[in-house]
Design a protein around this motif. Structure first.
Motif: not given
Lengths: 323, 410
Positions: A85-87, A89-90, B57, B70, A83, B73, B29
């Motif tokens: 990681s995704g946040i 990256a965003a 990204q 990911a 989670n 999120a 992403v």
């Protein structure tokens, strides 16, 4: 990491509005929930929190209520670090594209010992290897308490749980606790530390340091659970203190791999006579009750021996500056 | 109109066409993990990242479970997101597919359909995506590389529509589409970027009483992914069904809109009918097999046999009315499935079509053919045999067996 140490006073902390609010459904005497509140006291600005499934996730997010006064995401059990990681990256790309104006947005991932040492270890290792900018907070209550007190790889030797019950043949859990901080240090992280809520100022400072790191940081917080430990709810902070005084859970921090004891553990290293026997920590906890019998006395001796051994190794590591 | 459209024609396989479309959609992403036969998608996209051709990204996760997490999120944090997977990878995502749709974030994924183990098999069939039928994702099955390209562009429009806001998988047959070089007409970058536009967000009410975009935003704190008990969980799930209804409408509309800018449309977006108007026998199918069937239908028509094809493009949401309407005057219909449901009455598409036709006063005799599992090739001769069987069924008015296997050693 900034060289300037973050300073704060108890007054500052008291004045800072809570970001984890009252009204949650944690049990009386729950130390992990105190950890949440303390962690949130250390935030420095725009922050997003993500949690693994577990006690501390459910108590604050029962729809249509919430205890979270900041943006918060839960998705599943084994993936708090994914989670994050995704946040991360965003945030990175949207800042680059001008869609986010904030100079920085801190990301905190929180999981229990099951969501960190067991089912969550792969996602955590992956996220750290990729260098995402987030602080991972492990609240370690040494078992799967949310599902009814089952054994995890963080449950200590000798403890009785519902899946490692103390029986007439097997005296509770036979295996040692998994050394998670050593595993995280092996990832060559910039910041790894241990803390426990009795030493609240130490804990808050460490959270702040972890947030200031540009990259992954890991904080292992030891947090007594009166339900799971079958201990007096009024004594959770006492067990938090005893875990340090007996060297069952020494507190330290490692910056760029250089390990240093934090004051309460440092005091014991300088005055070894202050080190209490593990019995002082074990007694009163129902999960260890079966050890206080003649036939299991050797297990307490073994816990004392292994605790001493780990403490000595830690002292050597701190002295040599090695991880 | 069509002559005015500026286009380039390139040779690409289906995976490359997907990667190229994702590049043009200005995705924020991409989080992915390699697995055959989707790997070319992530390899190609990595090249775009390495060469600075995209502002994305790219997160090389350590598993498909983390890839989907990911993406979820990142999408929750407001990003446009994409991933790709297949087979075991999709199965590993299983848990997170439900969490993603339940969390109402519009992740787009390409699935290069592949068999599931055991035994281990890397070749194409629909077992992987059919196992995710009830995951709450929109499922679009494409016929060729061109449609894979077009459908990815449409996917962002559909999934991110604020009345929908659910994830979408574009399914392309492993190897048959993913790895086969085809002619693909591509649109100019700026046209695609303008058509897809910026990601929008549904507006929701926060605990502070403000109406704000549905995303993680420090300025407007929101609790996403809560714990909903017996008193609220059911309502959350019911809302997903409403979103699917909106999707049914928008997939049609977007198919028409897109035809205006590209000159290409796929039936009405939900189903693609071929020679069905006066057909007496027909085959219902998903994906690339429809291409072969169309050629066979042309041959049969020359022989005076009234055969047709109904290709279902949108399997979720399932276009019940379109299927009933398309098959109402047909005498005998074979539904072809590239997956199995051991112990069930036929496989997924058959069950779905049969279910849809139950209330229809006028309905054909329906049989199921399970075929092509593990990439088993089905020659035009095999497929022609299905039409021959249908002719017999249409003439006699009865089918010997409801469920049949095609091209199988028995």
């Amino acid at each position: 990491m900034t060289t300037q140490e973050w300073k704060f006073t108890a007054k500052d902390i008291a004045a800072k509005p809570d970001l984890f609010l009252s009204g949650h459904r944690a049990c009386a005497g729950c130390a992990p929930v105190s950890v949440l509140r303390l962690v949130m006291k250390a935030t420095r600005g725009p922050t997003i929190v993500t949690q693994a499934t577990g006690c501390m996730e459910i108590v604050g997010s029962i729809y249509p209520y919430t205890s979270w006064a900041l943006p918060w995401l839960h998705t599943a059990f084994e993936n708090a670090a994914a989670n994050a990681s995704g946040i991360d990256a965003a945030i990175k790309i949207m800042r680059k594209k001008g869609k986010i104006k904030d100079e920085y947005v801190d990301v905190i991932a929180i999981a229990g010992d099951g969501g960190t040492l067991d089912i969550g270890l792969q996602a955590l290792s992956g996220a750290v290897e990729r260098g995402h900018d987030f602080l991972f907070v492990l609240y370690d209550n040494e078992g799967y308490m949310n599902t009814g007190i089952q054994r995890s790889s963080s449950t200590p030797i000798g403890a009785s749980t519902t899946t490692s019950p103390a029986g007439s043949v097997i005296p509770g859990k036979l295996e040692k606790k998994k050394p998670i901080t050593e595993i995280m240090l092996a990832h060559e992280m910039e910041y790894v530390a241990t803390a426990t809520p009795y030493y609240w100022k130490d804990l808050i400072t460490k959270v702040r340091k972890g947030l200031e790191v540009e990259g992954p940081a890991f904080l292992h917080v030891f947090a007594p659970c009166p339900r799971g430990w079958r201990s007096d709810p009024a004594k959770s902070m006492e067990y938090s203190k005893l875990s340090v005084e007996t060297c069952v859970f020494p507190i330290w921090e490692a910056v760029n791999g250089k390990r240093q004891l934090s004051t309460p553990s440092k005091v014991i290293s300088l005055a070894p006579q202050k080190k209490k026997p593990v019995k002082a920590y074990l007694e009163g906890q129902g999960r260890f009750r079966h050890l206080f019998t003649p036939q299991n006395a050797h297990i307490i001796e073994e816990i004392q021996r292994s605790t001493d051994e780990r403490w000595e190794k830690l002292l050597q590591k701190c002295a040599s500056g090695a991880t | 109109m069509e002559h005015q459209i500026k286009r380039d024609t390139v040779a690409m396989n289906g995976d490359e066409a997907v990667a190229f479309a994702v590049k043009q959609c200005d995705v924020d992403v991409v989080a992915a993990y390699p697995i055959t036969p989707q790997t070319i998608i992530v390899e190609k996209f990595s090249e775009y990242v390495a060469n600075g051709e995209v502002q994305t990204q790219y997160v090389c996760t350590e598993s498909e479970h983390s890839a989907m997490t990911a993406c979820l999120a990142a999408a929750a944090a407001g990003a446009r997101t994409f991933t790709a997977s297949a087979s075991a990878g999709l199965a590993l995502m299983h848990e997170m597919l439900f969490v993603t749709s339940g969390s109402r974030v519009p992740v787009v994924m390409a699935v290069a359909n592949r068999a599931l183990s055991a035994p281990l098999n890397i070749h194409g069939d629909h077992s992987d995506a059919m196992a995710e039928r009830d995951s709450g994702w929109i499922q679009i099955y494409v016929e060729n590389a061109q449609e894979a390209y077009d459908s990815i562009i449409q996917a962002f429009k559909i999934a991110e529509d604020t009345t929908i806001s659910i994830p979408l998988m574009v399914c392309l047959d492993g190897f048959t589409i993913s790895h086969t070089l085809e002619r693909v007409d591509i649109l100019p970058d700026d046209l695609v970027k303008h058509y897809v536009g910026e990601r929008g967000y549904p507006m929701v009410l926060t605990h502070e009483g403000k109406t704000v975009p549905f995303k993680l935003d420090p300025a407007n704190p929101m609790t996403m992914g809560p714990n909903a008990l017996q008193n609220y969980y059911f309502e959350f799930k019911r809302q997903q069904e409403e979103a699917m209804k909106h999707a049914l409408k928008r997939i049609r509309e977007i198919n028409s809109e897109y035809a205006k800018i590209s000159g290409r449309g796929y039936g009405n977006g939900l189903v693609d009918k071929y020679q069905l108007d006066d057909a007496e026998i027909a085959i219902v199918v998903l994906g690339s097999t429809a291409g072969t069937l169309k050629v066979i239908v042309d041959q049969l028509r020359q022989e005076g046999i009234k055969a047709g094809v109904l290709r279902i493009r949108s399997f979720r949401p399932f276009p019940v009315e379109d299927v009933i309407h398309a098959l109402k005057d047909v005498k005998a219909v074979a539904v072809m499935d590239k997956s199995m449901s051991p112990g069930g009455l036929g496989a997924a598409v058959f069950s779905e079509v049969r279910n849809a036709l139950y209330d229809s006063k006028q309905r054909p005799i329906l049989v199921n053919y399970i075929f092509g599992l593990g990439g088993r090739d089905n020659s035009p001769r095999d497929l022609r045999k299905v039409y021959e069987d249908l002719l017999h069924i249409a003439r006699t008015g009865q089918a010997e067996k409801a469920v049949n296997y095609l091209g199988l050693r028995e």
